[in-house]
Write a protein that holds these residues in place. Structure first.
Motif, PDB file in Angstrom:
ATOM      1  N   ALA A 253      78.796  93.120  93.556  1.00 43.01           N
ATOM      2  CA  ALA A 253      78.409  91.597  94.309  1.00 43.01           C
ATOM      3  C   ALA A 253      77.946  91.161  93.006  1.00 43.01           C
ATOM      4  CB  ALA A 253      77.417  91.400  95.115  1.00 43.01           C
ATOM      5  N   PHE A 254      76.889  92.302  92.248  1.00 42.93           N
ATOM      6  CA  PHE A 254      76.077  92.208  90.730  1.00 42.93           C
ATOM      7  C   PHE A 254      77.568  91.587  90.061  1.00 42.93           C
ATOM      8  CE2 PHE A 254      74.520  93.031  86.841  1.00 42.93           C
ATOM      9  CZ  PHE A 254      73.392  91.968  86.957  1.00 42.93           C
ATOM     10  N   GLU A 255      78.464  92.483  89.751  1.00 40.12           N
ATOM     11  CA  GLU A 255      79.900  92.248  89.580  1.00 40.12           C
ATOM     12  C   GLU A 255      80.104  91.323  89.069  1.00 40.12           C
ATOM     13  OE1 GLU A 255      82.352  95.632  89.673  1.00 40.12           O
ATOM     14  OE2 GLU A 255      80.876  97.532  89.215  1.00 40.12           O
ATOM     15  N   TRP A 256      80.897  90.533  90.153  1.00 42.21           N
ATOM     16  CA  TRP A 256      81.022  89.608  90.599  1.00 42.21           C
ATOM     17  C   TRP A 256      80.588  88.105  89.910  1.00 42.21           C
ATOM     18  CZ3 TRP A 256      86.799  89.559  89.987  1.00 42.21           C
ATOM     19  CH2 TRP A 256      86.646  90.442  90.138  1.00 42.21           C
ATOM     20  N   TYR A 257      78.981  88.087  89.855  1.00 44.48           N
ATOM     21  CA  TYR A 257      78.441  87.517  90.188  1.00 44.48           C
ATOM     22  C   TYR A 257      78.415  87.152  88.267  1.00 44.48           C
ATOM     23  CZ  TYR A 257      76.474  86.426  94.856  1.00 44.48           C
ATOM     24  OH  TYR A 257      76.402  86.344  96.368  1.00 44.48           O
ATOM     25  N   SER A 258      78.224  87.802  87.657  1.00 49.28           N
ATOM     26  CA  SER A 258      77.895  88.462  86.254  1.00 49.28           C
ATOM     27  C   SER A 258      79.053  87.221  85.814  1.00 49.28           C
ATOM     28  CB  SER A 258      77.656  89.981  85.565  1.00 49.28           C
ATOM     29  OG  SER A 258      76.854  90.232  86.172  1.00 49.28           O
ATOM     30  N   LYS A 259      80.702  87.939  86.535  1.00 52.73           N
ATOM     31  CA  LYS A 259      81.674  87.621  85.762  1.00 52.73           C
ATOM     32  C   LYS A 259      81.529  85.703  85.886  1.00 52.73           C
ATOM     33  CE  LYS A 259      84.538  91.016  85.569  1.00 52.73           C
ATOM     34  NZ  LYS A 259      85.787  92.219  87.077  1.00 52.73           N
ATOM     35  N   SER A 260      81.033  85.400  87.531  1.00 54.57           N
ATOM     36  CA  SER A 260      81.448  83.942  87.109  1.00 54.57           C
ATOM     37  C   SER A 260      79.843  83.116  86.489  1.00 54.57           C
ATOM     38  CB  SER A 260      81.069  83.959  89.004  1.00 54.57           C
ATOM     39  OG  SER A 260      81.148  82.174  88.857  1.00 54.57           O
ATOM     40  N   ALA A 261      78.795  84.267  86.541  1.00 52.26           N
ATOM     41  CA  ALA A 261      77.645  82.922  85.522  1.00 52.26           C
ATOM     42  C   ALA A 261      78.420  82.853  84.249  1.00 52.26           C
ATOM     43  CB  ALA A 261      76.337  83.926  85.797  1.00 52.26           C
ATOM     44  N   SER A 262      78.823  84.277  84.035  1.00 56.23           N
ATOM     45  CA  SER A 262      79.231  84.203  82.300  1.00 56.23           C
ATOM     46  C   SER A 262      80.040  82.710  81.986  1.00 56.23           C
ATOM     47  CB  SER A 262      80.415  85.427  81.831  1.00 56.23           C
ATOM     48  OG  SER A 262      80.755  85.793  82.609  1.00 56.23           O
ATOM     49  N   GLN A 263      80.533  82.592  82.708  1.00 59.48           N
ATOM     50  CA  GLN A 263      81.372  80.925  82.146  1.00 59.48           C
ATOM     51  C   GLN A 263      80.493  79.640  83.202  1.00 59.48           C
ATOM     52  OE1 GLN A 263      85.775  81.016  84.104  1.00 59.48           O
ATOM     53  NE2 GLN A 263      85.492  83.192  85.203  1.00 59.48           N
ATOM     54  N   GLY A 264      79.344  80.125  83.242  1.00 61.96           N
ATOM     55  CA  GLY A 264      78.267  79.346  83.491  1.00 61.96           C
ATOM     56  C   GLY A 264      78.626  78.095  85.129  1.00 61.96           C
ATOM     57  N   PHE A 265      78.633  78.955  85.684  1.00 64.13           N
ATOM     58  CA  PHE A 265      78.860  78.925  87.359  1.00 64.13           C
ATOM     59  C   PHE A 265      77.074  78.808  87.959  1.00 64.13           C
ATOM     60  CE2 PHE A 265      79.923  78.634  91.677  1.00 64.13           C
ATOM     61  CZ  PHE A 265      80.790  77.312  91.985  1.00 64.13           C
ATOM     62  N   ALA A 266      76.910  77.387  87.851  1.00 59.51           N
ATOM     63  CA  ALA A 266      75.452  77.464  88.638  1.00 59.51           C
ATOM     64  C   ALA A 266      75.451  78.372  89.738  1.00 59.51           C
ATOM     65  CB  ALA A 266      74.855  76.110  88.678  1.00 59.51           C
ATOM     66  N   GLU A 267      75.299  78.535  91.079  1.00 51.85           N
ATOM     67  CA  GLU A 267      75.670  79.098  92.070  1.00 51.85           C
ATOM     68  C   GLU A 267      75.761  80.111  91.747  1.00 51.85           C
ATOM     69  OE1 GLU A 267      77.783  76.334  91.669  1.00 51.85           O
ATOM     70  OE2 GLU A 267      77.484  75.147  93.240  1.00 51.85           O
ATOM     71  N   ALA A 268      76.044  80.874  90.763  1.00 52.91           N
ATOM     72  CA  ALA A 268      76.094  82.207  90.402  1.00 52.91           C
ATOM     73  C   ALA A 268      75.146  82.656  89.265  1.00 52.91           C
ATOM     74  CB  ALA A 268      77.775  82.800  89.782  1.00 52.91           C
ATOM     75  N   GLN A 269      74.918  81.536  88.244  1.00 56.16           N
ATOM     76  CA  GLN A 269      73.823  82.192  88.159  1.00 56.16           C
ATOM     77  C   GLN A 269      72.669  82.379  89.102  1.00 56.16           C
ATOM     78  OE1 GLN A 269      73.990  78.261  85.269  1.00 56.16           O
ATOM     79  NE2 GLN A 269      74.816  79.761  83.314  1.00 56.16           N
ATOM     80  N   ASN A 270      72.260  81.210  90.058  1.00 50.86           N
ATOM     81  CA  ASN A 270      70.841  80.920  90.917  1.00 50.86           C
ATOM     82  C   ASN A 270      70.885  82.595  91.291  1.00 50.86           C
ATOM     83  OD1 ASN A 270      69.420  79.656  92.673  1.00 50.86           O
ATOM     84  ND2 ASN A 270      70.558  80.412  94.112  1.00 50.86           N
ATOM     85  N   ASN A 271      72.312  83.151  92.192  1.00 50.26           N
ATOM     86  CA  ASN A 271      72.280  84.621  92.911  1.00 50.26           C
ATOM     87  C   ASN A 271      72.154  85.701  92.003  1.00 50.26           C
ATOM     88  OD1 ASN A 271      73.199  82.456  94.691  1.00 50.26           O
ATOM     89  ND2 ASN A 271      74.800  83.948  94.919  1.00 50.26           N
ATOM     90  N   LEU A 272      72.480  85.971  90.762  1.00 45.26           N
ATOM     91  CA  LEU A 272      72.440  86.667  89.650  1.00 45.26           C
ATOM     92  C   LEU A 272      70.398  86.935  89.259  1.00 45.26           C
ATOM     93  CD1 LEU A 272      74.091  86.943  86.718  1.00 45.26           C
ATOM     94  CD2 LEU A 272      74.018  88.687  88.705  1.00 45.26           C
ATOM     95  N   GLY A 273      70.222  85.120  89.690  1.00 43.54           N
ATOM     96  CA  GLY A 273      68.612  85.777  89.482  1.00 43.54           C
ATOM     97  C   GLY A 273      67.779  85.771  90.476  1.00 43.54           C
TER      98      GLY A 273
END
Length: 377
Positions: A253-273
């Motif tokens: 989950a962390f790996e996929w959130y990180s990939k999405s967040a690195s592209q600026g996807f706000a929901e993924a950035q929030n979930n990484l937090g």
């Protein structure tokens, strides 16, 4: 998980170079999109013998385009387009739309796409549909957009098939119909279109026109995410975090959130937090959590704005600051986020970060109740 329509793209692939000896034995048509630098000379020589050949003009234009000589590309696209060559008309429309080598002009883009579309060129039909969706140089008109997408999709163009799926799913220009949306997404997804694959996954998640099936959703998200589509990468993160259609796995989950967040996807950035807050698959780290919430909140994501409010109120990963907590709670609450509305009510009630105001506190508690939260009812 957001849905978004496709943007214009002039698709051209460089597949490598050929040496000079090989080039001399090949034609303009054979070289223009694989070895554009060599093609330019050869196309010019062939045009010297046949100056009004619309295809040669188009090939030369593409070669210049790939070499990023947009001025020459526009010149030759225009010559070919003025003689009625549909592909040149389409590409010229793209140049005007993107402002490559010429001042951006949606009106001219629309005109050239219209000429190409009237000849049945699928990509131009699709782009006309998009211009009607976004109201670019024309009044927004979902009905006309639907008509053009239908023409393009009928020729098997995956982008337009996806767009039709969106129109049916959202009821834009046509009566809402999840069954037809699923059908068009399926056609597009079968051609490998990442956005359609993602949306099929969403339909399986929510059981729209099909039986809810997390396993099939996971399969489609995986295909889309594998192409780098941020929405699907986020969705995969959710599936792994919650154990939907797959065994729960915080690391993945962390790996996929990180990939999405690195592209600026706000929901993924929030979930990484959140994962840093709770120490899921990573060491608990409020500082990093604060950083990711800040990125997400900066894009206007209400959940992250609330989270930032909490961080400032509690002093997690940042110096305690009631005023900033109040500011972030306010931004989130103004978007209707119930728990933020409750937190804002508490701050007004206690006079934290703002002058105490019991009447305003009651108003925010009332909004909290209206949103289905029983905390203040």
């Amino acid at each position: 998980m957001k849905t978004k329509l496709i943007i214009f793209a002039l698709i051209a692939t460089l597949t490598g170079c050929v040496n000079q000896a090989q080039a001399q034995n090949q034609s303009c048509q054979e070289l223009y999109d694989t070895s554009p630098q060599s093609a330019i000379v050869i196309c010019q020589n062939e045009l010297a013998q046949n100056s009004n050949n619309v295809k040669l003009q188009f090939y030369l234009a593409v070669a210049y385009d790939l070499e990023e000589n947009y001025t020459q590309a526009i010149e030759w696209y225009t010559k070919s387009a003025n003689q009625g060559y549909a592909e040149a008309q389409y590409n010229l429309g793209v140049m005007y739309y993107n402002g490559h080598g010429i001042k951006q002009d949606y009106q001219k883009a629309f005109e050239w796409h219209s000429k190409s579309a009237s000849q049945g060129f699928a990509q131009a039909q699709n782009n006309l549909g998009l211009m009607y969706v976004y109201g670019q140089s024309v009044k927004q008109d979902y009905t006309k957009a639907f008509e053009w997408f239908t023409k393009s999709a009928g020729q098997g163009f995956a982008n337009a098939q996806f767009a039709l799926g969106v129109m049916y799913e959202k009821g834009y220009g046509v009566r809402q119909d999840y069954i037809k949306a699923f059908e068009w997404y399926s056609k597009s997804a079968s051609q490998g279109f990442a956005e359609a694959q993602n949306n099929l996954g969403l339909m399986y998640v929510y059981g729209q026109s099909v039986k809810q099936d997390y396993t099939k959703a996971f399969e489609w998200f995986t295909k889309s995410a594998g192409q780098g589509f941020a929405n699907a990468q986020f969705a995969l993160g959710v599936m792994y975090e919650k154990g939907y259609g797959v065994r729960q796995d915080y690391i993945k989950a962390f790996e996929w959130y990180s990939k999405s967040a690195s592209q600026g996807f706000a929901e993924a950035q929030n979930n990484l937090g959140l994962m840093y807050v709770y120490g899921q698959s990573v060491k608990q780290d409020y500082t990093k959590a604060f950083e990711w919430f800040t990125k997400s909140a900066g894009q206007g994501f209400a959940n992250a704005q609330f989270a930032l409010g909490v961080m400032y109120e509690k002093g997690y990963g940042v110096r305690q600051d009631y005023q900033k907590a109040f500011e972030w709670y306010t931004k989130s609450a103004n978007q209707g986020y119930g728990i933020a509305q409750f937190a804002l009510g508490v701050m007004y009630h206690n006079g934290q970060g703002v002058k105490q105001d019991l009447d305003t506190a009651k108003l925010w508690f009332a909004k909290t109740c209206e949103n289905g939260y029983d905390l203040a009812c």
